[in-house]
Design a protein around this motif. Structure first.
Motif, PDB file in Angstrom:
ATOM      1  N   LEU A 133     -27.038 -13.342 -57.057  1.00 33.80           N
ATOM      2  CA  LEU A 133     -26.212 -12.198 -57.586  1.00 33.80           C
ATOM      3  C   LEU A 133     -24.826 -12.296 -56.806  1.00 33.80           C
ATOM      4  O   LEU A 133     -23.695 -12.366 -57.660  1.00 33.80           O
ATOM      5  CB  LEU A 133     -26.504 -10.970 -57.625  1.00 33.80           C
ATOM      6  CG  LEU A 133     -25.749  -9.823 -58.259  1.00 33.80           C
ATOM      7  CD1 LEU A 133     -25.678 -10.082 -59.525  1.00 33.80           C
ATOM      8  CD2 LEU A 133     -26.680  -8.340 -57.799  1.00 33.80           C
ATOM      9  N   GLY A 134     -24.661 -12.443 -55.490  1.00 32.97           N
ATOM     10  CA  GLY A 134     -23.629 -12.497 -54.715  1.00 32.97           C
ATOM     11  C   GLY A 134     -22.792 -13.854 -55.183  1.00 32.97           C
ATOM     12  O   GLY A 134     -21.732 -13.874 -55.222  1.00 32.97           O
ATOM     13  N   ALA A 135     -23.595 -14.841 -55.474  1.00 29.53           N
ATOM     14  CA  ALA A 135     -22.745 -16.186 -55.578  1.00 29.53           C
ATOM     15  C   ALA A 135     -22.007 -16.102 -57.141  1.00 29.53           C
ATOM     16  O   ALA A 135     -20.960 -16.498 -57.316  1.00 29.53           O
ATOM     17  CB  ALA A 135     -23.864 -17.354 -55.650  1.00 29.53           C
ATOM     18  N   ILE A 136     -22.956 -15.486 -58.032  1.00 31.52           N
ATOM     19  CA  ILE A 136     -22.204 -15.389 -59.498  1.00 31.52           C
ATOM     20  C   ILE A 136     -21.142 -14.368 -59.218  1.00 31.52           C
ATOM     21  O   ILE A 136     -19.977 -14.652 -59.882  1.00 31.52           O
ATOM     22  CB  ILE A 136     -23.478 -14.604 -60.312  1.00 31.52           C
ATOM     23  CG1 ILE A 136     -24.292 -15.807 -60.837  1.00 31.52           C
ATOM     24  CG2 ILE A 136     -22.727 -13.810 -61.305  1.00 31.52           C
ATOM     25  CD1 ILE A 136     -25.310 -15.319 -61.551  1.00 31.52           C
ATOM     26  N   GLY A 138     -19.014 -13.985 -56.681  1.00 30.74           N
ATOM     27  CA  GLY A 138     -18.121 -14.805 -55.905  1.00 30.74           C
ATOM     28  C   GLY A 138     -17.448 -15.721 -56.934  1.00 30.74           C
ATOM     29  O   GLY A 138     -16.192 -15.740 -57.089  1.00 30.74           O
ATOM     30  N   GLU A 139     -18.046 -16.362 -57.757  1.00 28.79           N
ATOM     31  CA  GLU A 139     -17.436 -17.271 -58.834  1.00 28.79           C
ATOM     32  C   GLU A 139     -16.662 -16.476 -59.629  1.00 28.79           C
ATOM     33  O   GLU A 139     -15.741 -17.043 -60.268  1.00 28.79           O
ATOM     34  CB  GLU A 139     -18.662 -18.170 -59.476  1.00 28.79           C
ATOM     35  CG  GLU A 139     -19.511 -19.222 -58.572  1.00 28.79           C
ATOM     36  CD  GLU A 139     -18.745 -20.183 -58.127  1.00 28.79           C
ATOM     37  OE1 GLU A 139     -17.684 -20.735 -58.596  1.00 28.79           O
ATOM     38  OE2 GLU A 139     -19.252 -21.116 -57.424  1.00 28.79           O
ATOM     39  N   ALA A 140     -17.206 -15.379 -60.099  1.00 27.75           N
ATOM     40  CA  ALA A 140     -16.472 -14.759 -61.168  1.00 27.75           C
ATOM     41  C   ALA A 140     -15.087 -13.989 -60.703  1.00 27.75           C
ATOM     42  O   ALA A 140     -14.001 -14.139 -61.188  1.00 27.75           O
ATOM     43  CB  ALA A 140     -17.452 -13.418 -61.794  1.00 27.75           C
ATOM     44  N   VAL A 141     -15.172 -13.670 -59.365  1.00 27.64           N
ATOM     45  CA  VAL A 141     -13.849 -13.340 -58.670  1.00 27.64           C
ATOM     46  C   VAL A 141     -12.863 -14.410 -58.532  1.00 27.64           C
ATOM     47  O   VAL A 141     -11.748 -14.597 -58.949  1.00 27.64           O
ATOM     48  CB  VAL A 141     -14.010 -12.827 -57.223  1.00 27.64           C
ATOM     49  CG1 VAL A 141     -12.762 -12.644 -56.567  1.00 27.64           C
ATOM     50  CG2 VAL A 141     -14.861 -11.515 -57.031  1.00 27.64           C
ATOM     51  N   LEU A 142     -13.447 -15.839 -58.231  1.00 26.70           N
ATOM     52  CA  LEU A 142     -12.530 -16.901 -58.060  1.00 26.70           C
ATOM     53  C   LEU A 142     -11.924 -17.338 -59.638  1.00 26.70           C
ATOM     54  O   LEU A 142     -10.969 -17.943 -59.549  1.00 26.70           O
ATOM     55  CB  LEU A 142     -13.521 -18.023 -57.642  1.00 26.70           C
ATOM     56  CG  LEU A 142     -12.931 -19.626 -57.499  1.00 26.70           C
ATOM     57  CD1 LEU A 142     -11.882 -19.552 -56.465  1.00 26.70           C
ATOM     58  CD2 LEU A 142     -14.067 -20.483 -57.351  1.00 26.70           C
ATOM     59  N   LYS A 143     -12.659 -16.976 -60.403  1.00 28.11           N
ATOM     60  CA  LYS A 143     -12.247 -17.423 -61.978  1.00 28.11           C
ATOM     61  C   LYS A 143     -11.073 -16.431 -62.174  1.00 28.11           C
ATOM     62  O   LYS A 143     -10.143 -17.106 -62.885  1.00 28.11           O
ATOM     63  CB  LYS A 143     -13.456 -16.843 -62.752  1.00 28.11           C
ATOM     64  CG  LYS A 143     -13.327 -17.765 -64.064  1.00 28.11           C
ATOM     65  CD  LYS A 143     -14.523 -17.544 -64.792  1.00 28.11           C
ATOM     66  CE  LYS A 143     -14.403 -16.128 -65.603  1.00 28.11           C
ATOM     67  NZ  LYS A 143     -15.347 -15.874 -66.627  1.00 28.11           N
ATOM     68  N   ASP A 195     -22.987 -10.362 -67.416  1.00 29.78           N
ATOM     69  CA  ASP A 195     -23.505 -11.347 -68.217  1.00 29.78           C
ATOM     70  C   ASP A 195     -24.077 -12.550 -67.659  1.00 29.78           C
ATOM     71  O   ASP A 195     -24.170 -13.694 -68.172  1.00 29.78           O
ATOM     72  CB  ASP A 195     -22.262 -11.648 -69.332  1.00 29.78           C
ATOM     73  CG  ASP A 195     -21.970 -10.343 -70.155  1.00 29.78           C
ATOM     74  OD1 ASP A 195     -22.949  -9.649 -70.308  1.00 29.78           O
ATOM     75  OD2 ASP A 195     -20.973 -10.224 -70.830  1.00 29.78           O
ATOM     76  N   ARG A 196     -23.600 -12.791 -66.319  1.00 26.39           N
ATOM     77  CA  ARG A 196     -23.853 -13.816 -65.364  1.00 26.39           C
ATOM     78  C   ARG A 196     -23.099 -15.074 -65.917  1.00 26.39           C
ATOM     79  O   ARG A 196     -23.499 -16.427 -65.929  1.00 26.39           O
ATOM     80  CB  ARG A 196     -25.391 -14.333 -65.564  1.00 26.39           C
ATOM     81  CG  ARG A 196     -26.279 -13.270 -65.157  1.00 26.39           C
ATOM     82  CD  ARG A 196     -26.263 -12.707 -63.775  1.00 26.39           C
ATOM     83  NE  ARG A 196     -27.257 -11.932 -63.260  1.00 26.39           N
ATOM     84  CZ  ARG A 196     -27.369 -10.811 -63.100  1.00 26.39           C
ATOM     85  NH1 ARG A 196     -26.143 -10.129 -63.300  1.00 26.39           N
ATOM     86  NH2 ARG A 196     -28.561 -10.153 -62.304  1.00 26.39           N
ATOM     87  N   THR A 197     -21.930 -14.948 -66.397  1.00 31.52           N
ATOM     88  CA  THR A 197     -21.237 -15.930 -66.925  1.00 31.52           C
ATOM     89  C   THR A 197     -21.011 -17.178 -66.231  1.00 31.52           C
ATOM     90  O   THR A 197     -20.410 -18.191 -66.834  1.00 31.52           O
ATOM     91  CB  THR A 197     -19.830 -15.335 -67.595  1.00 31.52           C
ATOM     92  OG1 THR A 197     -19.134 -14.978 -66.611  1.00 31.52           O
ATOM     93  CG2 THR A 197     -20.149 -14.477 -68.750  1.00 31.52           C
ATOM     94  N   THR A 198     -20.772 -17.054 -64.973  1.00 28.65           N
ATOM     95  CA  THR A 198     -20.423 -18.059 -64.023  1.00 28.65           C
ATOM     96  C   THR A 198     -21.705 -18.602 -63.302  1.00 28.65           C
ATOM     97  O   THR A 198     -21.701 -19.724 -62.600  1.00 28.65           O
ATOM     98  CB  THR A 198     -19.634 -17.626 -62.557  1.00 28.65           C
ATOM     99  OG1 THR A 198     -20.487 -16.511 -62.074  1.00 28.65           O
ATOM    100  CG2 THR A 198     -18.197 -17.020 -63.293  1.00 28.65           C
ATOM    101  N   SER A 199     -23.065 -18.410 -64.098  1.00 28.87           N
ATOM    102  CA  SER A 199     -24.154 -19.229 -63.645  1.00 28.87           C
ATOM    103  C   SER A 199     -24.083 -20.797 -63.707  1.00 28.87           C
ATOM    104  O   SER A 199     -24.414 -21.512 -62.657  1.00 28.87           O
ATOM    105  CB  SER A 199     -25.152 -18.935 -64.680  1.00 28.87           C
ATOM    106  OG  SER A 199     -25.841 -17.867 -64.401  1.00 28.87           O
TER     107      SER A 199
END
Ligand code: CA
Length: 246
Positions: A133-136, A138-143, A195-199
């Protein structure tokens, strides 16, 4: 009625019988070719394996000949920096919190801000669903914003409690996102996390963790060389200086 067409009277049947290789010799040649191609394939596989894998340098450190690709990874520091640092980290890992608070600030002020090194962060999910969840997040913030990613990264480690309790929740992520110096669209982040879009980005990181056989967090690579002890500033400095040619 249509029958078998008669052969044209003068048509000659081509036959290469005399030129054909006798069956036994043919089998022998086929076997030889098979052995040779098998040997070639084995060498090719070995070459690819060696290329991807590591060698040990004179200090006995593991050095990857082909370090992880930074495509789609967050990178802080100058693109032109001659030294590339890669941290394999996990927001749920207590040592990663310690590394973020004790080592990262030193690397940032001494090498990243001066343009000598850049640092990438690759999610390493060793603590289950909360790590993911934390990784998802982080990737969403990066986006949304690269600067915000590094602020979020620091804030996540800072938020990690001393105990093993559950703390990486969607609510906590929103709270941290709202507190970042760089403003991001928190509603969008919340939707991306829900939505876990950055999976796919997280899965890419996992594939790197597997490919490079990372089994400890944090793991630090310096231009492809794995640091024995990522908390030993002397070792880190000596490896960086070696890469800088000092
Ligand atoms: Ca990533």
């Amino acid at each position: 009625m249509s029958g078998k067409p008669k052969p044209k009277p003068n048509a000659q049947r081509t036959s290469h019988t005399s030129q054909r290789t006798p069956v036994r010799a043919k089998n022998k040649n086929t076997a030889k070719a098979l052995v040779l191609s098998t040997v070639a394939i084995v060498f090719l596989i070995l070459a690819v394996y060696m290329y991807n894998q590591s060698t040990s340098n004179k200090e006995g450190s593991t050095r990857f000949n082909n370090p992880p690709s930074l495509v789609n990874q967050p990178v802080i520091g100058s693109d032109k920096a001659p030294v590339t640092l890669i941290e394999f980290g996990d927001y749920k890992c207590p040592s990663c919190k310690k590394w973020s608070e004790q080592i990262y600030p030193q690397l940032k002020s001494q090498y990243i801000d001066s343009g000598q090194a850049k640092l990438a962060f690759i999610n390493t999910l060793f603590h289950g669903e909360e790590s993911r969840l934390g990784a998802i997040a982080g990737e969403a913030v990066l986006k949304q914003n690269k600067e915000a990613f590094w602020e979020f990264n620091e804030a996540m480690f800072a938020a990690q409690p001393d105990s093993e309790q559950e703390w990486v929740t969607e609510r906590k992520i929103s709270e941290i996102a709202k507190s970042l110096p760089t403003q991001i669209d928190v509603k969008k982040l919340e939707a991306d996390v829900a939505d876990r879009t950055t999976s796919p980005q997280v899965d890419l990181d996992t594939s790197l963790v597997e490919k490079y056989r990372i089994n400890l967090t944090p793991t630090l690579l310096i231009n492809g060389t794995m640091v024995h002890n990522p908390f030993d500033m002397n070792e880190i400095k000596s490896l960086i200086d070696q890469e800088l040619g000092d």
